[in-house]
Design a protein around this motif. Structure first.
Motif, PDB file in Angstrom:
ATOM      1  N   MET A   1       0.827  -1.205   0.000  1.00  0.00           N
ATOM      2  CA  MET A   1       0.000   0.000   0.000  1.00  0.00           C
ATOM      3  C   MET A   1       0.866   1.261   0.000  1.00  0.00           C
ATOM      4  N   MET A   2       1.952   1.224   0.759  1.00  0.00           N
ATOM      5  CA  MET A   2       2.834   2.385   0.801  1.00  0.00           C
ATOM      6  C   MET A   2       3.437   2.691  -0.566  1.00  0.00           C
ATOM      7  N   ALA A   3       3.568   1.670  -1.406  1.00  0.00           N
ATOM      8  CA  ALA A   3       4.108   1.883  -2.750  1.00  0.00           C
ATOM      9  C   ALA A   3       3.247   2.833  -3.569  1.00  0.00           C
ATOM     10  N   HIS A   4       1.976   2.987  -3.198  1.00  0.00           N
ATOM     11  CA  HIS A   4       1.067   3.890  -3.908  1.00  0.00           C
ATOM     12  C   HIS A   4       1.129   5.321  -3.370  1.00  0.00           C
ATOM     13  N   SER A   5       1.976   5.601  -2.399  1.00  0.00           N
ATOM     14  CA  SER A   5       1.835   6.839  -1.625  1.00  0.00           C
ATOM     15  C   SER A   5       2.013   8.119  -2.443  1.00  0.00           C
ATOM     16  N   LEU A   6       2.712   8.055  -3.566  1.00  0.00           N
ATOM     17  CA  LEU A   6       2.853   9.259  -4.393  1.00  0.00           C
ATOM     18  C   LEU A   6       1.602   9.543  -5.229  1.00  0.00           C
ATOM     19  N   ARG A   7       0.693   8.575  -5.286  1.00  0.00           N
ATOM     20  CA  ARG A   7      -0.588   8.734  -5.992  1.00  0.00           C
ATOM     21  C   ARG A   7      -1.693   8.129  -5.118  1.00  0.00           C
ATOM     22  N   PRO A   8      -2.164   8.877  -4.120  1.00  0.00           N
ATOM     23  CA  PRO A   8      -3.168   8.326  -3.205  1.00  0.00           C
ATOM     24  C   PRO A   8      -4.415   7.780  -3.899  1.00  0.00           C
ATOM     25  N   HIS A   9      -4.788   8.379  -5.040  1.00  0.00           N
ATOM     26  CA  HIS A   9      -5.975   7.874  -5.736  1.00  0.00           C
ATOM     27  C   HIS A   9      -5.754   6.439  -6.225  1.00  0.00           C
ATOM     28  N   SER A  10      -4.520   6.106  -6.575  1.00  0.00           N
ATOM     29  CA  SER A  10      -4.214   4.743  -6.991  1.00  0.00           C
ATOM     30  C   SER A  10      -4.290   3.784  -5.803  1.00  0.00           C
ATOM     31  N   MET A  11      -3.838   4.237  -4.623  1.00  0.00           N
ATOM     32  CA  MET A  11      -3.974   3.427  -3.414  1.00  0.00           C
ATOM     33  C   MET A  11      -5.452   3.185  -3.104  1.00  0.00           C
ATOM     34  N   GLU A  12      -6.256   4.210  -3.251  1.00  0.00           N
ATOM     35  CA  GLU A  12      -7.680   4.072  -2.947  1.00  0.00           C
ATOM     36  C   GLU A  12      -8.339   3.046  -3.862  1.00  0.00           C
ATOM     37  N   GLY A  13      -7.950   3.057  -5.145  1.00  0.00           N
ATOM     38  CA  GLY A  13      -8.475   2.068  -6.073  1.00  0.00           C
ATOM     39  C   GLY A  13      -8.047   0.658  -5.693  1.00  0.00           C
ATOM     40  N   HIS A  14      -6.788   0.502  -5.323  1.00  0.00           N
ATOM     41  CA  HIS A  14      -6.277  -0.807  -4.903  1.00  0.00           C
ATOM     42  C   HIS A  14      -7.031  -1.286  -3.660  1.00  0.00           C
ATOM     43  N   MET A  15      -7.210  -0.393  -2.699  1.00  0.00           N
ATOM     44  CA  MET A  15      -7.915  -0.750  -1.478  1.00  0.00           C
ATOM     45  C   MET A  15      -9.330  -1.237  -1.775  1.00  0.00           C
ATOM     46  N   ALA A  16     -10.032  -0.522  -2.648  1.00  0.00           N
ATOM     47  CA  ALA A  16     -11.412  -0.885  -2.955  1.00  0.00           C
ATOM     48  C   ALA A  16     -11.484  -2.268  -3.595  1.00  0.00           C
ATOM     49  N   LEU A  17     -10.569  -2.533  -4.526  1.00  0.00           N
ATOM     50  CA  LEU A  17     -10.553  -3.830  -5.188  1.00  0.00           C
ATOM     51  C   LEU A  17     -10.250  -4.949  -4.195  1.00  0.00           C
ATOM     52  N   TYR A  18      -9.216  -4.761  -3.408  1.00  0.00           N
ATOM     53  CA  TYR A  18      -8.804  -5.772  -2.426  1.00  0.00           C
ATOM     54  C   TYR A  18      -9.914  -6.068  -1.420  1.00  0.00           C
ATOM     55  N   LYS A  19     -10.497  -5.008  -0.891  1.00  0.00           N
ATOM     56  CA  LYS A  19     -11.549  -5.173   0.117  1.00  0.00           C
ATOM     57  C   LYS A  19     -12.748  -5.927  -0.453  1.00  0.00           C
TER      58      LYS A  19
END
Length: 202
Positions: free
Chosen positions: A34-52
């Motif tokens: 998740m931290m790997a997405h930190s320069l693009r928080p919107h990309s982290m949010e997308g990853h989180m939604a998919l994973y969850k």
């Protein structure tokens, strides 16, 4: 922890800080994937939604421990040790049967899921996952029909498909950015719920 710059929890502000606060484990630990997405928080949010929604939603009917087994299998086929280690710990925690978990992992490492202590329908799902991971363009309708014949209904087939697809995405995120498990707490996962904000890792 990865080959690109990441923002540590203590330096995060704004949207990134809010996202970090949703996914933290003990001691404000944020998994490196998740931290790997930190320069693009919107990309982290997308990853989180998919994973969850793919792995940790109450709408799923397949037991979460087996969805995690599929994740370990796909990750092993893709050579992603990061996801194998994280999600095998999840398997062990959910199964509460260390010997069975170890036997499943041994079968995965031997590339012989038919030797794992699994039901025939679960072995059929592993076969589907292998073909989808290793040769996706070769998939045909008969592959889905084989899952039906093994006893899975179409909604469960969708769950199997989505877990396989998610882990190939996650594996490529990790492998392409050089994420390591250094500093991670292995085996934590969010609660099963319909609430997209329910991310308490335990």
């Amino acid at each position: 922890m990865s080959w690109i710059r990441t923002v540590p929890f203590e330096d995060a502000t704004g949207k990134l800080r809010k996202l970090y606060e949703r996914v933290t484990g003990p001691g404000n630990n944020v998994d490196n994937i998740m931290m790997a997405h930190s320069l693009r928080p919107h990309s982290m949010e997308g990853h989180m939604a998919l994973y969850k929604n793919v792995l940790h939603h109450t709408g799923n009917r397949i037991p979460k421990w087996f969805l995690e087994v599929l994740g370990v299998w796909v990750s092993s086929l893709n050579g992603c040790a990061y996801c194998v280690e994280h999600h095998f710990q999840g398997v062990q925690r959910l199964l509460e049967d260390e010997a069975r978990g170890d036997a499943i992992r041994a079968a995965i490492e031997a590339r012989q899921p038919d030797l794992a202590p699994l039901e025939p329908a679960q072995v059929a799902a592993m076969s589907y996952a292998r073909k989808l991971t290793e040769d996706p363009a070769a998939m045909v309708e008969a592959d889905v029909q084989a899952l039906r014949q093994a006893g899975w209904d179409d909604g469960e087939i969708l769950e199997i498909n989505q877990v396989c697809a998610y882990f190939s995405y996650a594996n490529r995120t990790v492998l392409g950015l050089g994420c390591s498990t250094e500093g991670d707490v292995l085996g934590l996962s969010p609660n099963n719920s319909e609430n997209p904000d329910d991310w308490g890792h335990r």
